[in-house]
Design an enzyme around this catalytic site. Sequence first.
Site, short mmCIF file in Angstrom:
data_model
loop_
_atom_site.label_atom_id
_atom_site.label_comp_id
_atom_site.label_asym_id
_atom_site.label_seq_id
_atom_site.Cartn_x
_atom_site.Cartn_y
_atom_site.Cartn_z
N ARG A 164 0.84 -1.21 0.00
CA ARG A 164 0.00 0.00 0.00
C ARG A 164 0.87 1.26 0.00
NH1 ARG A 164 -2.53 -3.82 -0.62
NH2 ARG A 164 -4.41 -4.51 0.46
N SER A 238 -10.80 0.41 3.60
CA SER A 238 -10.04 0.18 4.84
C SER A 238 -9.45 1.50 5.32
CB SER A 238 -8.90 -0.80 4.59
OG SER A 238 -9.42 -2.00 4.07
N GLU A 334 -4.78 4.90 6.22
CA GLU A 334 -4.49 4.66 4.79
C GLU A 334 -4.88 5.85 3.90
OE1 GLU A 334 -5.17 0.70 2.82
OE2 GLU A 334 -6.51 1.92 1.58
P1 FAD Z 1 -8.44 9.49 -4.83
O1 FAD Z 1 -9.08 9.06 -3.57
O2 FAD Z 1 -9.13 10.53 -5.63
O3 FAD Z 1 -6.96 9.95 -4.53
C1 FAD Z 1 -6.11 9.18 -3.69
C2 FAD Z 1 -4.72 9.81 -3.69
O4 FAD Z 1 -4.15 9.70 -5.00
C3 FAD Z 1 -4.74 11.33 -3.39
O5 FAD Z 1 -3.58 11.62 -2.67
C4 FAD Z 1 -4.70 11.97 -4.77
O6 FAD Z 1 -4.11 13.27 -4.74
C5 FAD Z 1 -3.81 10.99 -5.53
N1 FAD Z 1 -4.12 10.95 -6.96
C6 FAD Z 1 -5.29 10.62 -7.55
N2 FAD Z 1 -5.16 10.64 -8.89
C7 FAD Z 1 -3.89 11.01 -9.14
C8 FAD Z 1 -3.14 11.24 -10.34
N3 FAD Z 1 -3.68 11.08 -11.56
N4 FAD Z 1 -1.85 11.63 -10.23
C9 FAD Z 1 -1.28 11.81 -9.01
N5 FAD Z 1 -1.93 11.60 -7.85
C10 FAD Z 1 -3.22 11.22 -7.93
N6 FAD Z 1 -7.70 0.07 -2.11
C11 FAD Z 1 -6.97 -1.05 -2.29
O7 FAD Z 1 -5.73 -0.97 -2.44
N7 FAD Z 1 -7.54 -2.28 -2.28
C12 FAD Z 1 -8.86 -2.46 -2.14
O8 FAD Z 1 -9.34 -3.58 -2.16
C13 FAD Z 1 -9.67 -1.29 -1.93
N8 FAD Z 1 -11.00 -1.41 -1.72
C14 FAD Z 1 -11.75 -0.30 -1.50
C15 FAD Z 1 -13.12 -0.46 -1.26
C16 FAD Z 1 -13.92 0.65 -1.04
C17 FAD Z 1 -15.39 0.47 -0.79
C18 FAD Z 1 -13.35 1.95 -1.07
C19 FAD Z 1 -14.21 3.16 -0.88
C20 FAD Z 1 -11.98 2.12 -1.29
C21 FAD Z 1 -11.17 0.99 -1.49
N9 FAD Z 1 -9.78 1.10 -1.72
C22 FAD Z 1 -9.03 -0.02 -1.93
C23 FAD Z 1 -9.12 2.42 -1.73
C24 FAD Z 1 -9.22 3.13 -3.11
O9 FAD Z 1 -10.22 2.56 -3.90
C25 FAD Z 1 -7.89 3.08 -3.89
O10 FAD Z 1 -6.86 3.66 -3.14
C26 FAD Z 1 -7.99 3.82 -5.23
O11 FAD Z 1 -6.83 3.61 -5.99
C27 FAD Z 1 -8.20 5.34 -5.07
O12 FAD Z 1 -8.55 5.88 -6.34
P2 FAD Z 1 -9.23 7.29 -6.47
O13 FAD Z 1 -9.27 7.64 -7.92
O14 FAD Z 1 -10.52 7.32 -5.75
O15 FAD Z 1 -8.16 8.22 -5.73
P1 NAP Z 2 -9.93 -10.39 4.93
O1 NAP Z 2 -9.90 -11.39 3.85
O2 NAP Z 2 -10.99 -10.45 5.99
O3 NAP Z 2 -8.52 -10.37 5.64
C1 NAP Z 2 -8.22 -9.41 6.65
C2 NAP Z 2 -6.83 -8.88 6.46
O4 NAP Z 2 -5.94 -9.96 6.66
C3 NAP Z 2 -6.63 -8.36 5.08
O5 NAP Z 2 -6.41 -6.99 5.18
C4 NAP Z 2 -5.43 -9.13 4.52
O6 NAP Z 2 -4.32 -8.35 4.19
C5 NAP Z 2 -4.99 -10.02 5.63
N1 NAP Z 2 -4.89 -11.42 5.12
C6 NAP Z 2 -5.86 -12.33 5.10
N2 NAP Z 2 -5.37 -13.51 4.62
C7 NAP Z 2 -4.08 -13.29 4.32
C8 NAP Z 2 -3.05 -14.11 3.81
N3 NAP Z 2 -3.23 -15.40 3.53
N4 NAP Z 2 -1.83 -13.57 3.62
C9 NAP Z 2 -1.62 -12.29 3.92
N5 NAP Z 2 -2.54 -11.46 4.42
C10 NAP Z 2 -3.77 -11.96 4.63
O7 NAP Z 2 -9.92 -8.92 4.28
P2 NAP Z 2 -11.11 -8.01 3.76
O8 NAP Z 2 -11.13 -6.82 4.62
O9 NAP Z 2 -12.35 -8.78 3.50
O10 NAP Z 2 -10.51 -7.54 2.36
C11 NAP Z 2 -10.26 -8.49 1.34
C12 NAP Z 2 -9.16 -7.98 0.44
O11 NAP Z 2 -9.55 -6.73 -0.16
C13 NAP Z 2 -7.86 -7.70 1.17
O12 NAP Z 2 -6.80 -8.03 0.32
C14 NAP Z 2 -7.91 -6.21 1.44
O13 NAP Z 2 -6.62 -5.62 1.51
C15 NAP Z 2 -8.67 -5.70 0.24
N6 NAP Z 2 -9.45 -4.49 0.59
C16 NAP Z 2 -8.77 -3.32 0.73
C17 NAP Z 2 -9.45 -2.16 1.03
C18 NAP Z 2 -8.72 -0.83 1.12
O14 NAP Z 2 -9.39 0.18 1.17
N7 NAP Z 2 -7.43 -0.83 1.10
C19 NAP Z 2 -10.82 -2.20 1.24
C20 NAP Z 2 -11.47 -3.41 1.12
C21 NAP Z 2 -10.77 -4.56 0.79
P3 NAP Z 2 -4.17 -7.55 2.82
O15 NAP Z 2 -4.83 -6.27 3.09
O16 NAP Z 2 -2.70 -7.41 2.66
O17 NAP Z 2 -4.77 -8.34 1.74
#
Ligand code: FAD
Ligand code: NAP
Length: 340
Positions: A164, A238, A334
């Site tokens: 991340r 998250s 995050e």
């Molecule tokens: P924004 O929120 O608009 O911006 C995020 C950051 O990026 C800001 O700092 C912004 O300035 C910068 N930015 C945006 N566009 C650019 C650009 N073109 N150039 C330079 N900087 C830029 N993330 C995960 O990693 N895994 C997941 O599974 C995941 N699940 C999610 C589920 C939900 C329901 C939600 C709401 C979010 C989730 N996220 C997850 C977080 C999010 O979706 C990601 O981080 C996504 O990449 C953000 O994209 P955005 O366009 O909305 O960025």
């Molecule tokens: P989950 O499956 O309930 O697991 C909880 C956490 O444990 C996750 O964050 C995941 O880390 C870690 N995990 C579980 N099994 C793992 C394994 N075998 N090895 C390493 N790490 C493990 O998670 P969840 O909340 O339902 O989300 C599912 C996936 O979607 C995850 O990968 C999560 O990161 C991603 N997600 C991200 C966001 C966001 O906003 N960043 C939001 C929703 C979902 P990791 O996070 O490294 O996978």
Amino acid sequence: MHIRSAEPLQDRNTLALPATAEALAVVHREEDLREAFAWAAAGQLPVLPLGSGSNVVLSGRLNALVVCLATTGREIIRQGDESIVLGVAAGEEWHPLVEWCLDHGYFGLENLALIPGTVGAAPIQNIGAYGVELHSFVERVHALRIDTGEPLVLSAQECEFAYRDSVFKHRLRDTLVITRVELRLSRRPDVRADYPALARSLDHSGITAPTPRDVFDAVVGIRVKRLPDPASEPNAGSFFKNPRLPMAAVRELALRFPGLPVYPHGSDEAKLPAAWMIEHCGWKGYREGAVGIHPQHALVIVNYGGGDGNAVLALADKIAHSVFGRFGVALEIEPRIYGQ
Ligand code: FAD
Ligand code: NAP
């Protein structure tokens, strides 16, 4: 390109937080970015790129020119029997790109289905889910420097991708706008289905040799069931990263807290699930005024209506303090925080 002043941002962030941009430009053509940079420089305003607003906490007035990239375009840069390199405009939505790649037989992104946001934001935090991270597919990232308007091309290595994390959150923070991302995808099915929740779902459906389509469908199915939809329950996914600690510290914690899940991360570190610790501090389902922790997902802070950035951050602070008090582990937020 039209630049609007005092522009509301509540509809431009998935937590639906009220905030106002000093100025806002929606940019449809990459060429217009330089004009936007010059406009901001003349007014001594910083430039703040905003995608879908799914990973930000906004509050009050943002003293910046907010640049929303609405550029589109997917092109094949080169292809062979084994792989294909695509160039995708930063303003494209991530999930439709994943679907399009699957439909065309360009494989690899299936585990990253249904992640909200734009292609340009995906490298910022090296989006990841279900055992896969973006960095495995990035060939190069194209950007424009905000101060000079010069183009910049970074190799995947130069992006310094980590869990991340990337160089865009550190050395290059606030210095550029990503305009295009080059992705190398496989022409042959390349299935990664060992992430526990994904493996369980496939097993449950009786699928023993999953195709990329099976993985995509399973990930979409799990996410729809498990994660609150920002359209009805505004959230930023998250809210905290899963902390990584040296293995020795993790062993000690695991002895003190039996049942604490531990995921090895590299050779001498392990990742602890923040959700487990938050839940064990009793926060799951907790609500304070307009904001709260989702009852089904301890990592997700929800704005139930009328909440602002300060309320969200105050709740996050309380949660982080209580986790630190009980486990001695510092949680890191995050989403990026903007505004006063
Ligand atoms: P924004 O929120 O608009 O911006 C995020 C950051 O990026 C800001 O700092 C912004 O300035 C910068 N930015 C945006 N566009 C650019 C650009 N073109 N150039 C330079 N900087 C830029 N993330 C995960 O990693 N895994 C997941 O599974 C995941 N699940 C999610 C589920 C939900 C329901 C939600 C709401 C979010 C989730 N996220 C997850 C977080 C999010 O979706 C990601 O981080 C996504 O990449 C953000 O994209 P955005 O366009 O909305 O960025
Ligand atoms: P989950 O499956 O309930 O697991 C909880 C956490 O444990 C996750 O964050 C995941 O880390 C870690 N995990 C579980 N099994 C793992 C394994 N075998 N090895 C390493 N790490 C493990 O998670 P969840 O909340 O339902 O989300 C599912 C996936 O979607 C995850 O990968 C999560 O990161 C991603 N997600 C991200 C966001 C966001 O906003 N960043 C939001 C929703 C979902 P990791 O996070 O490294 O996978």
